[in-house]
Design a protein around this motif. Sequence first.
Motif, PDB file in Angstrom:
ATOM      1  N   TRP A  36     -21.995  54.832  32.754  1.00 53.35           N
ATOM      2  CA  TRP A  36     -20.629  54.817  33.257  1.00 53.35           C
ATOM      3  C   TRP A  36     -20.198  56.214  33.670  1.00 53.35           C
ATOM      4  O   TRP A  36     -20.551  57.195  33.027  1.00 53.35           O
ATOM      5  CB  TRP A  36     -19.671  54.312  32.183  1.00 53.35           C
ATOM      6  N   LYS A  37     -19.394  56.282  34.715  1.00 50.99           N
ATOM      7  CA  LYS A  37     -18.740  57.517  35.158  1.00 50.99           C
ATOM      8  C   LYS A  37     -17.259  57.401  34.839  1.00 50.99           C
ATOM      9  O   LYS A  37     -16.664  56.350  35.026  1.00 50.99           O
ATOM     10  CB  LYS A  37     -18.894  57.733  36.665  1.00 50.99           C
ATOM     11  N   LEU A  38     -16.692  58.486  34.381  1.00 44.16           N
ATOM     12  CA  LEU A  38     -15.252  58.545  34.156  1.00 44.16           C
ATOM     13  C   LEU A  38     -14.617  58.945  35.481  1.00 44.16           C
ATOM     14  O   LEU A  38     -14.799  60.058  35.966  1.00 44.16           O
ATOM     15  CB  LEU A  38     -14.924  59.565  33.064  1.00 44.16           C
ATOM     16  N   LYS A  39     -13.890  58.024  36.106  1.00 43.83           N
ATOM     17  CA  LYS A  39     -13.303  58.284  37.422  1.00 43.83           C
ATOM     18  C   LYS A  39     -12.050  59.139  37.327  1.00 43.83           C
ATOM     19  O   LYS A  39     -11.861  60.057  38.103  1.00 43.83           O
ATOM     20  CB  LYS A  39     -12.971  56.969  38.143  1.00 43.83           C
ATOM     21  N   PHE A  40     -11.152  58.812  36.400  1.00 49.03           N
ATOM     22  CA  PHE A  40      -9.946  59.616  36.243  1.00 49.03           C
ATOM     23  C   PHE A  40      -9.312  59.356  34.891  1.00 49.03           C
ATOM     24  O   PHE A  40      -9.601  58.359  34.226  1.00 49.03           O
ATOM     25  CB  PHE A  40      -8.936  59.372  37.370  1.00 49.03           C
ATOM     26  N   VAL A  41      -8.452  60.292  34.508  1.00 50.40           N
ATOM     27  CA  VAL A  41      -7.650  60.157  33.286  1.00 50.40           C
ATOM     28  C   VAL A  41      -6.202  60.354  33.692  1.00 50.40           C
ATOM     29  O   VAL A  41      -5.886  61.263  34.463  1.00 50.40           O
ATOM     30  CB  VAL A  41      -8.049  61.207  32.225  1.00 50.40           C
ATOM     31  N   GLU A  42      -5.333  59.486  33.184  1.00 48.45           N
ATOM     32  CA  GLU A  42      -3.899  59.591  33.455  1.00 48.45           C
ATOM     33  C   GLU A  42      -3.133  59.667  32.142  1.00 48.45           C
ATOM     34  O   GLU A  42      -3.582  59.143  31.122  1.00 48.45           O
ATOM     35  CB  GLU A  42      -3.400  58.371  34.228  1.00 48.45           C
ATOM     36  N   ARG A  43      -1.987  60.303  32.221  1.00 47.51           N
ATOM     37  CA  ARG A  43      -1.092  60.409  31.063  1.00 47.51           C
ATOM     38  C   ARG A  43       0.279  59.912  31.480  1.00 47.51           C
ATOM     39  O   ARG A  43       0.790  60.267  32.537  1.00 47.51           O
ATOM     40  CB  ARG A  43      -1.018  61.861  30.605  1.00 47.51           C
ATOM     41  N   ARG A  44       0.878  59.095  30.632  1.00 49.67           N
ATOM     42  CA  ARG A  44       2.206  58.573  30.928  1.00 49.67           C
ATOM     43  C   ARG A  44       3.209  59.115  29.915  1.00 49.67           C
ATOM     44  O   ARG A  44       2.994  59.033  28.709  1.00 49.67           O
ATOM     45  CB  ARG A  44       2.210  57.055  30.869  1.00 49.67           C
ATOM     46  N   HIS A  45       4.272  59.645  30.459  1.00 50.29           N
ATOM     47  CA  HIS A  45       5.394  60.096  29.644  1.00 50.29           C
ATOM     48  C   HIS A  45       6.637  59.404  30.175  1.00 50.29           C
ATOM     49  O   HIS A  45       6.961  59.535  31.355  1.00 50.29           O
ATOM     50  CB  HIS A  45       5.540  61.617  29.714  1.00 50.29           C
ATOM     51  N   ILE A  46       7.276  58.652  29.356  1.00 47.95           N
ATOM     52  CA  ILE A  46       8.418  57.814  29.695  1.00 47.95           C
ATOM     53  C   ILE A  46       8.000  56.831  30.785  1.00 47.95           C
ATOM     54  O   ILE A  46       7.278  55.898  30.507  1.00 47.95           O
ATOM     55  CB  ILE A  46       9.663  58.642  30.045  1.00 47.95           C
ATOM     56  N   LEU A  47       8.396  57.009  32.038  1.00 45.67           N
ATOM     57  CA  LEU A  47       8.055  56.040  33.086  1.00 45.67           C
ATOM     58  C   LEU A  47       7.128  56.592  34.155  1.00 45.67           C
ATOM     59  O   LEU A  47       6.877  55.927  35.150  1.00 45.67           O
ATOM     60  CB  LEU A  47       9.346  55.536  33.750  1.00 45.67           C
ATOM     61  N   ASP A  93       1.996  47.933  25.038  1.00 47.63           N
ATOM     62  CA  ASP A  93       1.230  47.986  26.278  1.00 47.63           C
ATOM     63  C   ASP A  93       1.709  49.140  27.148  1.00 47.63           C
ATOM     64  O   ASP A  93       2.593  49.916  26.770  1.00 47.63           O
ATOM     65  CB  ASP A  93       1.288  46.643  27.020  1.00 47.63           C
ATOM     66  N   GLU A  94       1.112  49.267  28.341  1.00 46.61           N
ATOM     67  CA  GLU A  94       1.420  50.392  29.227  1.00 46.61           C
ATOM     68  C   GLU A  94       2.857  50.395  29.720  1.00 46.61           C
ATOM     69  O   GLU A  94       3.355  51.408  30.199  1.00 46.61           O
ATOM     70  CB  GLU A  94       0.459  50.413  30.409  1.00 46.61           C
ATOM     71  N   ASN A  95       3.565  49.281  29.582  1.00 46.63           N
ATOM     72  CA  ASN A  95       4.968  49.212  29.983  1.00 46.63           C
ATOM     73  C   ASN A  95       5.925  49.411  28.800  1.00 46.63           C
ATOM     74  O   ASN A  95       7.131  49.272  28.953  1.00 46.63           O
ATOM     75  CB  ASN A  95       5.266  47.866  30.654  1.00 46.63           C
ATOM     76  N   GLY A  96       5.363  49.696  27.620  1.00 42.51           N
ATOM     77  CA  GLY A  96       6.187  49.919  26.445  1.00 42.51           C
ATOM     78  C   GLY A  96       6.628  48.651  25.739  1.00 42.51           C
ATOM     79  O   GLY A  96       7.446  48.706  24.839  1.00 42.51           O
ATOM     80  N   ASN A  97       6.053  47.511  26.122  1.00 45.56           N
ATOM     81  CA  ASN A  97       6.396  46.232  25.491  1.00 45.56           C
ATOM     82  C   ASN A  97       5.443  45.947  24.329  1.00 45.56           C
ATOM     83  O   ASN A  97       4.234  46.138  24.444  1.00 45.56           O
ATOM     84  CB  ASN A  97       6.305  45.088  26.509  1.00 45.56           C
ATOM     85  N   TYR A  98       6.008  45.474  23.234  1.00 48.72           N
ATOM     86  CA  TYR A  98       5.186  45.158  22.065  1.00 48.72           C
ATOM     87  C   TYR A  98       4.384  43.888  22.318  1.00 48.72           C
ATOM     88  O   TYR A  98       4.924  42.881  22.748  1.00 48.72           O
ATOM     89  CB  TYR A  98       6.059  44.995  20.817  1.00 48.72           C
ATOM     90  N   GLN A  99       3.079  43.945  22.051  1.00 48.68           N
ATOM     91  CA  GLN A  99       2.178  42.806  22.230  1.00 48.68           C
ATOM     92  C   GLN A  99       1.518  42.488  20.894  1.00 48.68           C
ATOM     93  O   GLN A  99       1.175  43.393  20.144  1.00 48.68           O
ATOM     94  CB  GLN A  99       1.088  43.133  23.255  1.00 48.68           C
ATOM     95  N   PRO A 141       2.400  60.037  19.841  1.00 47.59           N
ATOM     96  CA  PRO A 141       3.844  59.798  19.747  1.00 47.59           C
ATOM     97  C   PRO A 141       4.610  60.012  21.058  1.00 47.59           C
ATOM     98  O   PRO A 141       5.652  59.403  21.274  1.00 47.59           O
ATOM     99  CB  PRO A 141       4.289  60.791  18.678  1.00 47.59           C
ATOM    100  N   THR A 142       4.091  60.860  21.952  1.00 47.97           N
ATOM    101  CA  THR A 142       4.831  61.113  23.196  1.00 47.97           C
ATOM    102  C   THR A 142       4.148  60.617  24.466  1.00 47.97           C
ATOM    103  O   THR A 142       4.813  60.472  25.478  1.00 47.97           O
ATOM    104  CB  THR A 142       5.066  62.624  23.386  1.00 47.97           C
ATOM    105  N   TYR A 143       2.859  60.376  24.440  1.00 51.27           N
ATOM    106  CA  TYR A 143       2.125  60.032  25.651  1.00 51.27           C
ATOM    107  C   TYR A 143       1.241  58.807  25.449  1.00 51.27           C
ATOM    108  O   TYR A 143       0.820  58.503  24.337  1.00 51.27           O
ATOM    109  CB  TYR A 143       1.222  61.181  26.103  1.00 51.27           C
ATOM    110  N   LEU A 144       0.944  58.161  26.576  1.00 51.33           N
ATOM    111  CA  LEU A 144      -0.071  57.123  26.635  1.00 51.33           C
ATOM    112  C   LEU A 144      -1.142  57.635  27.597  1.00 51.33           C
ATOM    113  O   LEU A 144      -0.822  58.039  28.723  1.00 51.33           O
ATOM    114  CB  LEU A 144       0.508  55.804  27.153  1.00 51.33           C
ATOM    115  N   TYR A 145      -2.396  57.665  27.159  1.00 51.84           N
ATOM    116  CA  TYR A 145      -3.499  58.145  27.984  1.00 51.84           C
ATOM    117  C   TYR A 145      -4.333  56.959  28.429  1.00 51.84           C
ATOM    118  O   TYR A 145      -4.614  56.050  27.651  1.00 51.84           O
ATOM    119  CB  TYR A 145      -4.378  59.120  27.207  1.00 51.84           C
TER     120      TYR A 145
END
Length: 152
Positions: A36-47, A93-99, A141-145
């Motif tokens: 596998w190749k790692l294509k990209f990494v993203e970080r989400r803060h708030i929206l 989840d990535e939208n901040g909704n509890y699953q 606590p602050t980011y989703l990667y």
Amino acid sequence: MKKNLLLLLTLTSIVIMSSSCRKFLFNPENRIEGQWKLKFVERRHILRWSDVTNRYESGVFIFDNDGAAFYEDASGVMNGTWVLRERRDGYYDENGNYQSDTRMSLTLDLYNFQDNRVLNLDFDNVRFKGRNQFVAEYSTPTYLYRYDFRRN
């Protein structure tokens, strides 16, 4: 009697075919084995999502069927292990909704002590997108990667 025998053979065939297909389709270990190749990494803060610079996009991750893992790039090879497991606990989840659905988690530990290189990743959620892509996420606590892997 012939009708009963035919019905029994049909039902047996359906059970065998569905169980063999199910193993192929739903056994995540079958999907992650390989290069596998790692294509990209993203970080989400708030929206807002933003790209994260990382040094692992230039190499190849290798997941063997026995749980052994490797990462190889121009700097050398790291050896280690991987564990993919099904989890049945709640998460956001990535939208901040509890699953509360079942999800896959991935632990990846790679080392090269001679070159002072260590990579420990503990992904909370892994989603396969076909056989040639998976997205792995972990949160702080602050980011989703989000890490996007593509089959090499």
